[in-house]
Motif scaffolding. Structure first.
Motif, short mmCIF file in Angstrom:
data_model
loop_
_atom_site.label_atom_id
_atom_site.label_comp_id
_atom_site.label_asym_id
_atom_site.label_seq_id
_atom_site.Cartn_x
_atom_site.Cartn_y
_atom_site.Cartn_z
N LYS A 11 0.86 -1.20 -0.24
CA LYS A 11 0.02 -0.07 -0.10
C LYS A 11 0.72 1.25 0.13
CE LYS A 11 -4.13 -2.09 2.19
NZ LYS A 11 -4.65 -2.00 3.37
N GLY A 27 -0.37 5.69 1.60
CA GLY A 27 -0.53 4.26 2.04
C GLY A 27 -2.11 3.85 2.65
N ARG A 28 -3.13 4.93 2.39
CA ARG A 28 -4.60 4.70 2.59
C ARG A 28 -5.26 5.45 1.62
NH1 ARG A 28 -4.36 7.52 8.15
NH2 ARG A 28 -2.76 8.52 7.10
N PRO A 64 -1.22 1.69 -4.73
CA PRO A 64 0.02 2.14 -3.85
C PRO A 64 0.25 3.67 -4.00
CG PRO A 64 0.43 0.04 -5.46
CD PRO A 64 -1.05 0.75 -5.84
N GLY A 119 -7.49 2.65 -3.62
CA GLY A 119 -6.88 1.47 -3.58
C GLY A 119 -5.72 1.15 -4.24
N ASN A 167 1.64 -3.75 5.37
CA ASN A 167 1.45 -3.17 3.96
C ASN A 167 2.48 -2.35 3.55
OD1 ASN A 167 -1.34 -4.14 4.31
ND2 ASN A 167 -1.78 -2.52 5.72
#
Length: 556
Positions: free
Chosen positions: A37, A295-296, A302, A300, A352
């Motif tokens: 992520k 990362g969030r 990277p 969805g 992640n």
């Protein structure tokens, strides 16, 4: 005897194989979808791999030791080009390219047309946002001739992925950010981190909020003190070997203040030498993770965060990698990284996150220390050497001035004057090279004719220097000093830039338990391998100039 299948049987068999492949597809797709992520690329400016190995037993559990224990670590990794400086090294990390392709041939170099010095990231079409901008300040990646991993990631995701970089140096941030990322750099006049108008017209709210808190002011009057017990530094060099300029000091504690007695530009500039700049850089990186939701990503996809930690370079320049200050700084940086990883674990989850750590170049010891180790080591006054070369060529070729400019190790000849004088370019190049090779401290001299024709010798040094030479931007000669010699004046400190192992051998560590097999790897690797490896894991196209390999031995 092998039994032949009839056509119908062959069709049935082929169909069964195809069905088997389709049956396996969901598992393969699930594995392919398990991308990081967040990819975090850490570049420690001026960290030789030998320091990582020499001091590893003193590291804490959560920072560099965590990467050594839980990640893949290469002991024989190199910045595999011959001019090992900050701009070139940072360019290599996420382009996967060498200077002969990516076009960044130094921190500064001579423009072959104007014969004026240019800076690697200068572009007067852009200015810092809310900050004083000089004509030679770094504001854009204009001179970088290829794209980066971040550019490819944003292309593959329709610009939904975010690429953010931060550094104590403009070139450290800009050359990681590439063409479509966003770079933030430390302003040594104000202590802020700021971007430039190349990236945006105004800072986002989270940056404005960060700047308003003025975290850079909290270190005024504070001292950098030794982290470890005194016995831990017993093997460090005697600081008296490194004679610093009057009014400065080369011992801990190291205090931060200004001559005016006020928090001003002098104080903000002083923060660059020591751990507080790196702490501020990591603090801003945290703010970027929060402010940009790195990362969030709601889409969805990277994200990529590049963090270039500049202070180790300043410390090593001033005091040498053998000094107590360099030793302590690395220990403090280790603890800072441990805190940063803990933060990432809470915000994103380290399961992640994929982390890469490397350096833009290594460092030689100071000549004074190298001499105590019985090495032949000295500084060479480049201006005096060039004045002598200019005189030699003039006397040899009838009084014409044939040397036009230099930014060592690159030297530019005046081809127009050579042609006007009825001379052969190759003859003048060869005469210059022969003269340089006869001077104390010079071990190699390569000419444009040799480099263009591929006639330079096939030693490793020659290979590295060819990679560092760009046909359009570089000089007509390139010179290489002897080991432990370098171009510079003064009586203290040290510098880098050579093709020798102490300058090329840097850390290369990758950590991410879902993708990387931990271990100590002795295989030869290069920093240009990082971009292709990350491209493979992110399932995107490698950058256009990438020549590195995928580090398949590290992959699960």
């Amino acid at each position: 005897m092998t039994k032949k299948l009839s056509l119908p049987a062959l069709v049935i068999a082929t169909s069964c194989l195809a069905l088997g492949a389709y049956a396996a597809a969901p598992a393969a797709s699930a594995a392919a979808a398990a991308q990081p992520k967040l990819v975090v690329v850490l570049v420690v400016d001026g960290l030789p791999n030998e320091q990582l190995l020499r001091y590893r037993d003193q590291f804490g559990q959560g920072g560099l030791r965590r990467m050594l224990d839980q990640g893949a670590s290469f002991s024989n990794a190199h910045q595999a080009h011959g001019i090992t400086v900050t701009a070139i090294g940072h360019s290599a990390v996420l382009t996967g390219a060498y200077p002969y392709v990516h076009g960044v041939i130094g921190n500064n170099w001579i423009d072959p047309i104007t014969k004026k010095s240019v800076y690697c990231t200068e572009d007067t079409n852009y200015t810092y946002i809310g900050e004083e901008t000089k004509s030679s300040d770094g504001t854009a990646p204009t001179r970088l001739k290829v794209d980066t991993l971040g550019d490819q990631l944003r292309y593959a995701t329709g610009s939904r992925s975010k690429v953010v970089t931060v550094s104590g140096k403009d070139r450290g941030a800009i050359l990681l950010a590439g063409k479509t990322g966003t770079a933030y750099m430390y302003m040594d006049k104000s202590g802020n981190f700021a971007s430039s108008t190349f990236y945006m017209k105004a800072h986002p709210g989270w940056v404005q909020q960060y700047q308003a808190a003025k975290p850079q002011d909290r270190y005024y009057g504070k001292s950098w003190t030794a982290l470890l017990p005194e016995a831990a530094y017993a093997g460090d060099a005697n600081p008296d070997l490194n004679q610093v300029k009057a009014g400065a000091h080369n011992r801990l504690p190291y205090s931060y203040y200004s001559e005016s007695g006020e928090i001003d530009a002098g104080y903000y500039n002083s923060l660059k030498t020591g751990p507080f700049l790196d702490q501020l850089t990591l603090d801003f990186a945290r703010a970027a993770v929060d402010g940009e939701n790195l990362g969030r990503n709601p889409a969805g996809v990277p994200d990529l965060l590049g963090v270039s930690l500049s202070a180790h370079d300043y410390v090593n320049h001033a005091f040498g990698p053998e000094s107590k200050l360099s030793h302590d700084h690395l220990q403090r940086l280790d603890r800072m990284l441990a805190d940063f990883f803990t933060y990432l674990d809470k915000k994103v989850g380290m399961d992640n996150v994929l982390v890469v750590l490397t350096a833009d170049h290594g460092f030689p010891n100071t000549p004074e220390f190298a001499q105590t180790q019985h090495n032949d080591a000295q500084r060479i006054d480049g201006d005096k050497l060039m004045a002598a070369l200019d005189k030699h060529l003039s006397e040899k070729f009838g009084g014409a001035k044939l040397l036009s400019a230099w930014s060592l190790p690159n030297i530019h000849l005046d081809y127009a004057q050579i042609d006007k004088s009825g001379l052969k370019r190759e003859d003048v190049e060869s005469a210059a090279a022969r003269y340089l090779l006869a001077q104390n401290g010079i071990v190699e001299a390569y000419t444009r004719t040799q480099l263009e024709s591929g006639a330079a010798n096939t030693t490793r040094i020659a290979t590295l220097m060819r990679r560092a030479w760009n046909r359009e931007a570089s000089g007509d000669l390139m010179v290489v000093t002897k080991p432990y010699w370098y171009f510079g004046t003064g009586t203290s400190g040290t510098s880098h830039g050579s093709p020798y192992a102490y300058d090329t051998n840097v850390p290369l560590m990758i950590m991410g338990k879902r993708w990387i097999k931990p271990g100590a790897y002795g295989q030869y690797a290069e920093v240009v391998d990082i971009a292709p490896t990350l491209a493979h894991l992110l399932q995107v196209r490698p950058p256009s100039g990438a020549e590195g390999r995928v580090l398949t031995e590290t992959l699960r």
